[in-house]
Design an enzyme around this catalytic site. Structure first.
Site, PDB file in Angstrom:
ATOM      1  N   ASP A   1       4.868  23.245  -8.646  1.00  0.00           N
ATOM      2  CA  ASP A   1       4.151  22.350  -8.602  1.00  0.00           C
ATOM      3  C   ASP A   1       3.091  22.069  -7.584  1.00  0.00           C
ATOM      4  O   ASP A   1       3.053  22.480  -6.785  1.00  0.00           O
ATOM      5  CB  ASP A   1       4.937  21.810  -7.984  1.00  0.00           C
TER       6      ASP A   1
ATOM      7  N   ASP B   1       7.609  12.319  -7.006  1.00  0.00           N
ATOM      8  CA  ASP B   1       6.382  12.892  -6.567  1.00  0.00           C
ATOM      9  C   ASP B   1       5.870  12.902  -5.057  1.00  0.00           C
ATOM     10  O   ASP B   1       4.340  12.703  -5.088  1.00  0.00           O
ATOM     11  CB  ASP B   1       5.417  12.905  -8.025  1.00  0.00           C
TER      12      ASP B   1
ATOM     13  N   PRO C   1      -5.244  14.674  -6.149  1.00  0.00           N
ATOM     14  CA  PRO C   1      -4.209  13.431  -6.474  1.00  0.00           C
ATOM     15  C   PRO C   1      -3.348  13.949  -5.548  1.00  0.00           C
ATOM     16  O   PRO C   1      -2.229  13.910  -5.257  1.00  0.00           O
ATOM     17  CB  PRO C   1      -4.529  14.447  -7.756  1.00  0.00           C
TER      18      PRO C   1
ATOM     19  N   HIS D   1      11.622  15.610  -6.196  1.00  0.00           N
ATOM     20  CA  HIS D   1      10.516  16.283  -6.185  1.00  0.00           C
ATOM     21  C   HIS D   1       9.732  15.412  -5.313  1.00  0.00           C
ATOM     22  O   HIS D   1       9.075  14.257  -5.464  1.00  0.00           O
ATOM     23  CB  HIS D   1       9.960  16.022  -8.112  1.00  0.00           C
TER      24      HIS D   1
ATOM     25  N   ASN E   1       4.801  23.628  -2.492  1.00  0.00           N
ATOM     26  CA  ASN E   1       2.910  24.132  -2.515  1.00  0.00           C
ATOM     27  C   ASN E   1       2.504  23.536  -1.008  1.00  0.00           C
ATOM     28  O   ASN E   1       1.610  22.623  -1.237  1.00  0.00           O
ATOM     29  CB  ASN E   1       2.090  23.529  -3.687  1.00  0.00           C
TER      30      ASN E   1
ATOM     31  N   HIS F   1       6.935  16.355  -1.792  1.00  0.00           N
ATOM     32  CA  HIS F   1       5.675  16.702  -1.129  1.00  0.00           C
ATOM     33  C   HIS F   1       6.119  17.059   0.872  1.00  0.00           C
ATOM     34  O   HIS F   1       5.398  15.898   0.532  1.00  0.00           O
ATOM     35  CB  HIS F   1       3.824  16.808  -1.631  1.00  0.00           C
ATOM     36  N   LEU F   2       6.434  17.405   1.307  1.00  0.00           N
ATOM     37  CA  LEU F   2       6.603  16.972   3.043  1.00  0.00           C
ATOM     38  C   LEU F   2       5.791  17.590   3.429  1.00  0.00           C
ATOM     39  O   LEU F   2       5.187  17.396   4.967  1.00  0.00           O
ATOM     40  CB  LEU F   2       7.956  17.545   3.266  1.00  0.00           C
TER      41      LEU F   2
ATOM     42  N   ASN G   1      -2.218  13.492 -10.660  1.00  0.00           N
ATOM     43  CA  ASN G   1      -1.867  14.787 -11.026  1.00  0.00           C
ATOM     44  C   ASN G   1      -0.192  14.815 -12.512  1.00  0.00           C
ATOM     45  O   ASN G   1       0.758  15.151 -11.188  1.00  0.00           O
ATOM     46  CB  ASN G   1      -2.792  15.763 -10.609  1.00  0.00           C
TER      47      ASN G   1
HETATM   48  O1  DOR Z   1      -0.327  14.221  -7.666  1.00  0.00           O
HETATM   49  C1  DOR Z   1      -0.054  15.493  -7.557  1.00  0.00           C
HETATM   50  N1  DOR Z   1      -0.226  15.680  -6.488  1.00  0.00           N
HETATM   51  N2  DOR Z   1       0.074  15.603  -8.376  1.00  0.00           N
HETATM   52  C2  DOR Z   1       0.704  17.214  -8.200  1.00  0.00           C
HETATM   53  O2  DOR Z   1       1.036  17.970  -8.718  1.00  0.00           O
HETATM   54  C3  DOR Z   1       0.729  17.869  -7.030  1.00  0.00           C
HETATM   55  C4  DOR Z   1       1.176  15.949  -5.855  1.00  0.00           C
HETATM   56  C5  DOR Z   1       0.241  17.434  -4.673  1.00  0.00           C
HETATM   57  O3  DOR Z   1       1.057  18.595  -3.503  1.00  0.00           O
HETATM   58  O4  DOR Z   1      -0.616  16.270  -3.244  1.00  0.00           O
HETATM   59 ZN    ZN Z   2       2.545  18.139 -10.677  1.00  0.00          ZN
END
Ligand code: DOR
Ligand code: ZN
Length: 457
Positions: A179, A332, A350, A85, A119, A87-88, A305
């Site tokens: 996600d 995350d 978040p 998990h 996302n 996010h790049l 989140n």
């Molecule tokens: O805190 C979060 N940030 N929760 C998520 O589910 C998405 C993520 C984000 O893409 O920044």
């Molecule tokens: Zn998430």
């Protein structure tokens, strides 16, 4: 379609189309005096041709003169870490993270494979975008970047994305997730689970019933009320987890739950696993360490989140990870620009950085209190994530003939977290200034050193 044009420009400029896999220097590396899984006396480990060639008593392993020697007496050797998990932010928000900067952070954090969430902008809901991310990862060559495919078109939760095309494409997408958003419509989720069984992939759910979190800003409870924040109730997570376990059971599908944050979710997972439902779950380092006491600071670096929860949730999450009800740790890792974080709480995005701090936080929260040993760390940060994603070459035993995806850790060293010194473009770490145990001293991807002593090799 400016976004698509940008995507193509990058392809041209990198000469992609035909993937240009980074040059593989087939070097030999001799790791001296290391302790596999932190157990037993030190051994020498020879890595050659991308695999563990030989493990022997100190001095007994003959290495070619050309071998790079790593003096690592007493250091812990583990299989390379795998993050389900991450996010790049590429494509779309390269001002906060790119595949390259995120790969550097991953290698420095001890990772040899990461899963890049869908996302992005454009969303990774088709094989063009997933192929692009895959190829970028291979070009950078520091860590295997597996693109996660979106479950629904544009993450809108309405129509299924082309899961089959993505799964059979060059990137071989094996994990699907919306996600950031929950696949809230039960019919859509049911269909996604049904398709996933035929494709041999797994759906990873961001469990958040949106009708229960409208306007939510922080963990529901006394503290959020006192500070004037709309509460994010535990039931929003737990109700989706329960629903999806039932849907997975009927579909005969595998289900993965992202970033579990509450005691009640642990109860639901315990029940589901007892029933034999094929569900797995991850917990983040920040949910293992931080509580909603951080709200008192009003600093949005602590906004995430699902939100930071109460101490009793943290205690339960640690226990569940030790017992295997929670299968693995996933970061995350969520980089955000300063203007998106340094604002009033309700306007801030978040998310928090995680790749370079994850291992140390797990040592702090699980190893130091005696809840996990190093073999347990290998299980929750490498073996289980690899099994969930069905990666054949990661999370493998430390044995001769196995792929040399490895991380070396100095268990006695400590370091201080400084956001600007991390490899990510964004700096939003909630661990700023904290002194943490365990330092990654080397990471090897297919036998090649990718990070060494805090630097990219
Ligand atoms: O805190 C979060 N940030 N929760 C998520 O589910 C998405 C993520 C984000 O893409 O920044
Ligand atoms: Zn998430």
């Amino acid at each position: 379609m400016a976004d698509t044009r940008r995507l193509f420009r990058t392809w041209w400029s990198t000469g992609a189309g035909v993937p240009q896999k980074t040059e593989m220097r087939m070097s030999e590396v001799l790791l001296k005096g290391v302790r596999p899984y932190g157990e037993g006396d030190g051994v020498d480990v020879l890595v050659a041709d991308g695999v563990i060639a030989e493990i022997g008593a100190p001095g007994a392993v003959a290495a070619p003169g050309s071998a790079e020697v790593v003096e690592a007496e007493g250091q812990v050797l583990l299989p390379g870490l795998v993050d389900l998990h991450t996010h790049l932010r590429e494509p779309g928000r390269e001002d906060t993270e790119t595949v390259e900067s995120g790969s550097r952070a991953a290698a420095l954090g001890g990772y040899t494979a990461v899963f890049a969430m869908a996302n992005t902008d454009p969303v990774a809901d088709n094989s063009l975008v997933t192929g692009h991310v895959w190829r970028l990862g291979q070009e950078v060559g520091l860590v295997d970047v597996y693109p996660v495919g979106a479950v629904t078109v544009g993450l809108k939760g309405e129509r299924l994305a082309e899961m089959g095309t993505m799964a059979t494409s060059e990137a071989g997408v094996r994990v699907f997730s919306d996600d950031g958003l929950c696949v809230a419509d039960p019919l859509v989720m049911r269909r996604a689970l049904e398709y996933s069984t035929a494709l041999g992939v797994v759906v990873a759910q961001h469990a958040e019933e949106p009708r229960l979190t409208d306007g939510a800003q922080a963990n529901e409870g006394e503290r959020a009320s006192r500070l004037g924040y709309v509460g994010w109730p535990s039931s929003a997570e737990e109700s989706i987890v329960a629903r999806d376990c039932i849907l997975a059971r009927h579909a005969g599908a595998r289900l993965h739950i992202c970033h579990v944050s509450t005691t009640g979710t642990v109860d639901v997972l315990t029940w589901a696993k007892e029933l034999g439902i094929d569900v797995t779950a991850e917990v983040t380092p920040h949910h293992l360490l931080l509580t909603d006491e951080r709200l008192e600071t009003y600093d949005p670096v602590n906004k995430v989140n699902p939100p930071l929860r109460a101490e009793r949730d943290v205690d339960r999450l640690r226990q569940a990870l030790a017992e295997g009800v929670l299968d693995c740790v996933a970061t995350d890792h969520a980089p955000h620009a300063e203007q998106d974080k340094c604002s009033e709480w309700s306007a801030a995005r978040p998310g928090m950085l995680g790749l370079q701090t994850a291992l140390s936080i797990v040592v702090e929260t699980m190893v130091r209190p005696g809840l996990l040993d190093w073999r347990g760390v290998a299980r929750v940060m490498s073996e289980r994530p690899s099994e969930i994603a069905r990666l054949p070459d990661q999370g493998r035993p430390l044995a001769e003939g196995e792929p040399a995806n490895l991380v070396l850790v100095d268990p006695d060293a400590e370091w201080t977290v400084r956001g600007p010194e991390l490899a990510s473009i964004a700096h939003n770490t909630p661990f700023e200034g904290m002194r943490l145990p365990a330092v990654v001293t080397a990471t090897l991807l297919r036998g090649r050193i990718t990070a060494r002593e805090g630097k990219i090799d």
